[in-house]
Design an enzyme around this catalytic site. Sequence first.
Site, PDB file in Angstrom:
ATOM      1  N   THR A 154     -10.219 -26.741  11.659  1.00 33.21           N
ATOM      2  CA  THR A 154      -9.116 -26.193  10.862  1.00 33.21           C
ATOM      3  C   THR A 154      -8.921 -24.702  11.098  1.00 33.21           C
ATOM      4  OG1 THR A 154      -9.483 -27.864   9.137  1.00 33.21           O
ATOM      5  CG2 THR A 154      -8.230 -25.915   8.520  1.00 33.21           C
ATOM      6  N   ASP A 190      10.934   3.435   6.070  1.00 37.10           N
ATOM      7  CA  ASP A 190       9.785   3.402   6.978  1.00 37.10           C
ATOM      8  C   ASP A 190      10.232   3.109   8.408  1.00 37.10           C
ATOM      9  OD1 ASP A 190      10.563   0.852   6.157  1.00 37.10           O
ATOM     10  OD2 ASP A 190       8.547   0.023   6.237  1.00 37.10           O
ATOM     11  N   ASN A 215       0.825  -1.203   0.000  1.00 34.25           N
ATOM     12  CA  ASN A 215       0.000   0.000   0.000  1.00 34.25           C
ATOM     13  C   ASN A 215       0.860   1.254   0.000  1.00 34.25           C
ATOM     14  OD1 ASN A 215      -2.915  -1.022   0.446  1.00 34.25           O
ATOM     15  ND2 ASN A 215      -1.771  -2.080   2.049  1.00 34.25           N
ATOM     16  N   ILE A 216       0.306   2.306  -0.547  1.00 33.48           N
ATOM     17  CA  ILE A 216       0.909   3.633  -0.504  1.00 33.48           C
ATOM     18  C   ILE A 216      -0.015   4.496   0.350  1.00 33.48           C
ATOM     19  CG2 ILE A 216       1.589   5.660  -1.844  1.00 33.48           C
ATOM     20  CD1 ILE A 216       1.866   3.686  -4.263  1.00 33.48           C
ATOM     21  N   ASP A 273       6.348  -2.908  14.322  1.00 32.97           N
ATOM     22  CA  ASP A 273       5.534  -2.462  13.185  1.00 32.97           C
ATOM     23  C   ASP A 273       4.911  -3.673  12.501  1.00 32.97           C
ATOM     24  OD1 ASP A 273       4.420  -1.350  10.902  1.00 32.97           O
ATOM     25  OD2 ASP A 273       6.112  -0.025  10.510  1.00 32.97           O
TER      26      ASP A 273
END
Length: 272
Positions: free
Chosen positions: A186, A111, A11-12, A131
């Site tokens: 599961t 980042d 993502n931006i 993060d």
Amino acid sequence: MLLTIDIGNRNIVVALFRDGVILSTWRLFTDVRRTGDEYGSMLTSLLRDDGLDMKDVEYCVISSVVPVLIGSFVSLIEQKTGRKPVIINPTIFPLLPVRIPETAIHEIGSDLLCNAVEAYCRYQCACIVVDFGTALTFTAVGATGDLLGIAITPGLGTARNSLFEDTAQLPSIPLEAPPSSLGTNTIHSIQAGIVLGYKSLVEGLVRQMKEDMAVQTGISQDEIKVVATGGLNSVLKPLTDIFQDVDKALTLCGLHRIAVILQDKLPQKGVS
């Protein structure tokens, strides 16, 4: 106004600040096939929907872990605002309050640097930033602003997707805590392995990093603040008390803080 752009692998995230306050944020899908013009049209439209205009942007700083997209965003910012954006890269590191080891100067993700700068400046103490992104990262900063080290492991979503994509019979499951670590179907079995397993991973690695920081710097482990960021932190937040603070916008705030630091030192000039 100040524009920050955080270009991640999936993502931006774009944020517009005025007087230190986030006015709006937008999230775009990262696609290396898109051109600067395409991203520019998308951003212009998003700002217009919020009653904003790219021409009002006075300063822009870009963090990117996708090098191929940097040129596209530099071009669109120059075209839309008439100013040259600042890129988070080793040339600006000496101007920042967090000191990067020589061995990491050309390797640290921008980042993670934003996280380190914001956490250290905000809390004024030794800290560990966890993060929760595509990768799950742990960034340790010492009490005097030295970047002490980073640990990286696949993120929760990455682990879940890898299990789903690489197996024939295991389904993609919601990332939430199961009723028990003793999965009886599961879905609960996978949730026990990933969600509860990552809880133990995070708690164990934070404890180990605190011990290593204490040995390396002499600091008391009790003085080290642990802060979480990233979209998937909400999965583990209810399950552990290891975080003293949680801020999903930490990286964007770090970009803003770096921009403020650089404004006097690296004033942006108009594009001729």
